[in-house]
Write a protein that holds these residues in place. Structure first.
Motif, PDB file in Angstrom:
ATOM      1  N   LYS A  45      10.786   4.774   5.923  1.00 35.61           N
ATOM      2  CA  LYS A  45      11.711   5.858   6.294  1.00 35.61           C
ATOM      3  C   LYS A  45      10.881   7.019   6.819  1.00 35.61           C
ATOM      4  N   VAL A  46      11.023   7.313   8.117  1.00 36.56           N
ATOM      5  CA  VAL A  46      10.162   8.270   8.807  1.00 36.56           C
ATOM      6  C   VAL A  46      11.007   9.439   9.298  1.00 36.56           C
ATOM      7  N   ASN A  47      10.447  10.639   9.187  1.00 40.88           N
ATOM      8  CA  ASN A  47      11.109  11.832   9.710  1.00 40.88           C
ATOM      9  C   ASN A  47      10.908  11.886  11.232  1.00 40.88           C
ATOM     10  N   PRO A  48      11.987  11.899  12.044  1.00 35.82           N
ATOM     11  CA  PRO A  48      11.797  11.903  13.501  1.00 35.82           C
ATOM     12  C   PRO A  48      11.274  13.250  13.997  1.00 35.82           C
ATOM     13  N   PHE A  72       7.355  12.700  12.277  1.00 38.63           N
ATOM     14  CA  PHE A  72       6.707  11.394  12.139  1.00 38.63           C
ATOM     15  C   PHE A  72       6.048  11.194  10.777  1.00 38.63           C
ATOM     16  N   GLN A  73       6.467  11.957   9.789  1.00 41.99           N
ATOM     17  CA  GLN A  73       5.917  11.788   8.439  1.00 41.99           C
ATOM     18  C   GLN A  73       6.698  10.700   7.704  1.00 41.99           C
ATOM     19  N   VAL A  74       5.936   9.798   6.995  1.00 43.56           N
ATOM     20  CA  VAL A  74       6.575   8.749   6.197  1.00 43.56           C
ATOM     21  C   VAL A  74       7.107   9.376   4.919  1.00 43.56           C
ATOM     22  N   LEU A  75       8.424   9.261   4.696  1.00 42.35           N
ATOM     23  CA  LEU A  75       9.061   9.875   3.538  1.00 42.35           C
ATOM     24  C   LEU A  75       9.294   8.885   2.408  1.00 42.35           C
ATOM     25  N   GLY A 117      -1.526  -7.361   6.421  1.00 35.22           N
ATOM     26  CA  GLY A 117      -0.802  -8.575   6.751  1.00 35.22           C
ATOM     27  C   GLY A 117       0.688  -8.490   6.476  1.00 35.22           C
ATOM     28  N   LEU A 118       1.198  -7.293   6.352  1.00 37.42           N
ATOM     29  CA  LEU A 118       2.622  -7.086   6.095  1.00 37.42           C
ATOM     30  C   LEU A 118       3.323  -6.635   7.373  1.00 37.42           C
ATOM     31  N   GLU A 119       4.559  -7.069   7.493  1.00 37.15           N
ATOM     32  CA  GLU A 119       5.381  -6.604   8.603  1.00 37.15           C
ATOM     33  C   GLU A 119       6.018  -5.261   8.225  1.00 37.15           C
ATOM     34  N   TYR A 120       6.531  -4.553   9.233  1.00 35.92           N
ATOM     35  CA  TYR A 120       7.117  -3.226   8.957  1.00 35.92           C
ATOM     36  C   TYR A 120       8.378  -3.042   9.805  1.00 35.92           C
ATOM     37  N   GLU A 121       9.224  -2.127   9.324  1.00 33.33           N
ATOM     38  CA  GLU A 121      10.461  -1.747  10.008  1.00 33.33           C
ATOM     39  C   GLU A 121      10.639  -0.254   9.804  1.00 33.33           C
ATOM     40  N   VAL A 122      10.847   0.504  10.891  1.00 39.42           N
ATOM     41  CA  VAL A 122      10.885   1.964  10.855  1.00 39.42           C
ATOM     42  C   VAL A 122      12.332   2.447  10.969  1.00 39.42           C
ATOM     43  N   ASP A 123      12.714   3.337  10.052  1.00 43.11           N
ATOM     44  CA  ASP A 123      14.032   3.977  10.078  1.00 43.11           C
ATOM     45  C   ASP A 123      13.837   5.473  10.272  1.00 43.11           C
ATOM     46  N   PRO A 149       0.833  -1.221   0.000  1.00 44.75           N
ATOM     47  CA  PRO A 149       0.000   0.000   0.000  1.00 44.75           C
ATOM     48  C   PRO A 149       0.856   1.255   0.000  1.00 44.75           C
ATOM     49  N   ASN A 150       0.291   2.323  -0.528  1.00 45.80           N
ATOM     50  CA  ASN A 150       0.999   3.612  -0.588  1.00 45.80           C
ATOM     51  C   ASN A 150       0.730   4.373   0.711  1.00 45.80           C
ATOM     52  N   VAL A 151       1.740   4.434   1.566  1.00 45.06           N
ATOM     53  CA  VAL A 151       1.592   5.133   2.852  1.00 45.06           C
ATOM     54  C   VAL A 151       2.523   6.343   2.934  1.00 45.06           C
ATOM     55  N   VAL A 152       3.078   6.775   1.786  1.00 43.79           N
ATOM     56  CA  VAL A 152       3.968   7.939   1.768  1.00 43.79           C
ATOM     57  C   VAL A 152       3.178   9.184   2.149  1.00 43.79           C
ATOM     58  N   ASN A 153       3.816  10.061   2.936  1.00 43.72           N
ATOM     59  CA  ASN A 153       3.257  11.329   3.445  1.00 43.72           C
ATOM     60  C   ASN A 153       2.218  11.116   4.539  1.00 43.72           C
ATOM     61  N   LYS A 154       1.949   9.887   4.904  1.00 45.42           N
ATOM     62  CA  LYS A 154       1.077   9.639   6.044  1.00 45.42           C
ATOM     63  C   LYS A 154       1.926   9.630   7.315  1.00 45.42           C
ATOM     64  N   THR A 155       1.273   9.735   8.455  1.00 48.94           N
ATOM     65  CA  THR A 155       2.013   9.629   9.709  1.00 48.94           C
ATOM     66  C   THR A 155       2.409   8.173   9.937  1.00 48.94           C
ATOM     67  N   VAL A 156       3.425   7.977  10.747  1.00 46.18           N
ATOM     68  CA  VAL A 156       3.908   6.626  10.975  1.00 46.18           C
ATOM     69  C   VAL A 156       2.852   5.764  11.660  1.00 46.18           C
ATOM     70  N   HIS A 157       2.017   6.359  12.468  1.00 43.07           N
ATOM     71  CA  HIS A 157       0.964   5.589  13.142  1.00 43.07           C
ATOM     72  C   HIS A 157      -0.080   5.112  12.132  1.00 43.07           C
ATOM     73  N   GLU A 158      -0.457   5.961  11.183  1.00 38.75           N
ATOM     74  CA  GLU A 158      -1.422   5.561  10.149  1.00 38.75           C
ATOM     75  C   GLU A 158      -0.834   4.469   9.252  1.00 38.75           C
TER      76      GLU A 158
END
Length: 348
Positions: A102-105, A80-83, A63-69, A45-54
């Motif tokens: 890849k998330v902006n801290p 917390f914006q997904v870049l 059903g996908l796993e995730y890893e946050v950088d 799914p396209n989650v770019v520009n969404k918040t990391v929580h969304e």
């Protein structure tokens, strides 16, 4: 031999073995298919520009796993914006595949304070700025390490090297201004070696050689002698040597007197003090040396006087005068450069 190979029992066993092998292979592939979801793919799914929580919620539902950088902060984007997403949105992956976000801290990542203690202040400032720290107040403190960094303070509290600090934090730096002069040495006689060393350091001096009477190194021994002595004036950083024993200073009077004879100079106060009086001294009369006498040279005789001394003689006849004059003229002719030709002069 060949007949035994075509025995029906042998052929039956061979067919059974082949059947078991084929069955095992089929079951293995079916098991792999089941556990690897063969043929089942899920689009990312396209989650770019969404918040990391969304983004996390969407990936969980898919059903996908995730890893946050979130190691790098970029002030141009929201916290917390997904870049970026990897694999890219729309890619088809198997169920359970890990997607990297890849998330902006929220702010800059913390950095480690570099080791600038005892370093030259100019180099220390440059090193702090390179890692992203700003130098606030510069505090000078007396120390034998002139122009060297003694401590680093963050919000008034001393921080050690490698301490994590927020990026662009303001730190204060304590720098040595050179040693203090003429400091009174404290009295450490009667203290333990450990207490004496602490007091010496607080007084801005350095503990020197410690000589234990029994040859050990027990810092609970009592100091019975020190050099330089208490009350003496020294510069900051001067070493103070100690003599320690398990006995008290009163029990070591002879030893102390012996050390005094070596390290202390006795002043005889019974002698009357020396008085200094100013005496008026008349300036001595210096005779000027007499001027050397000038030798007066006798005036050279004139030509007439020369002729008088050479030509005038008492004569008795005119012929003698003529002879004398003639002889003088002859002598004069031999030296024309020194004696010009003389005239005949007759003195009556």
């Amino acid at each position: 031999m060949f007949k035994s190979l075509f025995n029906w029992k042998v052929l039956l066993n061979l067919l059974v073995a082949i059947g078991v092998f084929v069955g095992l292979v089929w079951l293995t592939f079916r098991w792999l298919e089941y556990h690897t979801n063969h043929g089942q793919e899920i689009p990312v799914p396209n989650v770019v520009n969404k918040t990391v929580h969304e983004a996390i919620k969407i990936l969980d539902d898919t059903g996908l796993e995730y890893e946050v950088d979130s190691s790098k902060y970029d002030p141009k984007f929201r916290p917390f914006q997904v870049l970026q997403v990897f694999p890219s949105p729309g890619s088809r992956v198997k169920d359970g595949r890990t997607v990297r976000l890849k998330v902006n801290p929220k702010t800059w990542a913390a950095i480690a304070l570099p080791d600038v203690i005892n370093k030259y202040s100019g180099l220390a400032f440059q090193r702090l700025e390179q890692v992203g720290l700003k130098v606030g107040d510069t505090i000078y403190e007396p120390s034998i390490q002139k122009d060297a960094v003694l401590r680093v303070l963050f919000k008034g509290v001393e921080v050690k090297p490698k301490t994590k600090l927020p990026r662009f934090s303001i730190v204060d730096v304590v720098i040595g201004s050179g040693p203090m002069r003429n400091i009174a040495i404290p009295n450490v006689v009667g203290l333990t070696v450990k207490e004496a060393k602490a007091l010496i350091l607080r007084s801005k001096f350095e503990p020197g050689v410690v000589e234990f009477e029994d040859g050990g190194k027990d810092e609970s021994d009592i100091v019975y002698y020190q050099d330089p002595g208490a009350g003496d004036v020294r510069d900051q950083g001067m070493q103070i040597d100690l003599w320690a024993s398990k006995r008290t200073p009163a029990e070591l009077r002879d030893k102390i007197d012996q050390l005094n004879s070596v390290y202390r100079m006795k002043v005889d106060t019974a002698l009357p003090p020396v008085r200094y009086e100013e005496v008026a001294v008349e300036p001595a009369h210096i005779e000027e040396p007499a001027a050397p006498k000038k030798e007066t040279s006798k005036p050279e005789p004139t030509k007439s006087e020369t002729q008088k001394s050479t030509t005038v003689k008492p004569t008795t006849s005119t012929d003698d005068k003529t002879k004398t004059t003639g002889s003088n003229n002859k002598g004069t002719a031999q030296q024309p450069a020194e004696k010009p030709k003389a005239k005949k002069v007759i003195i009556q």
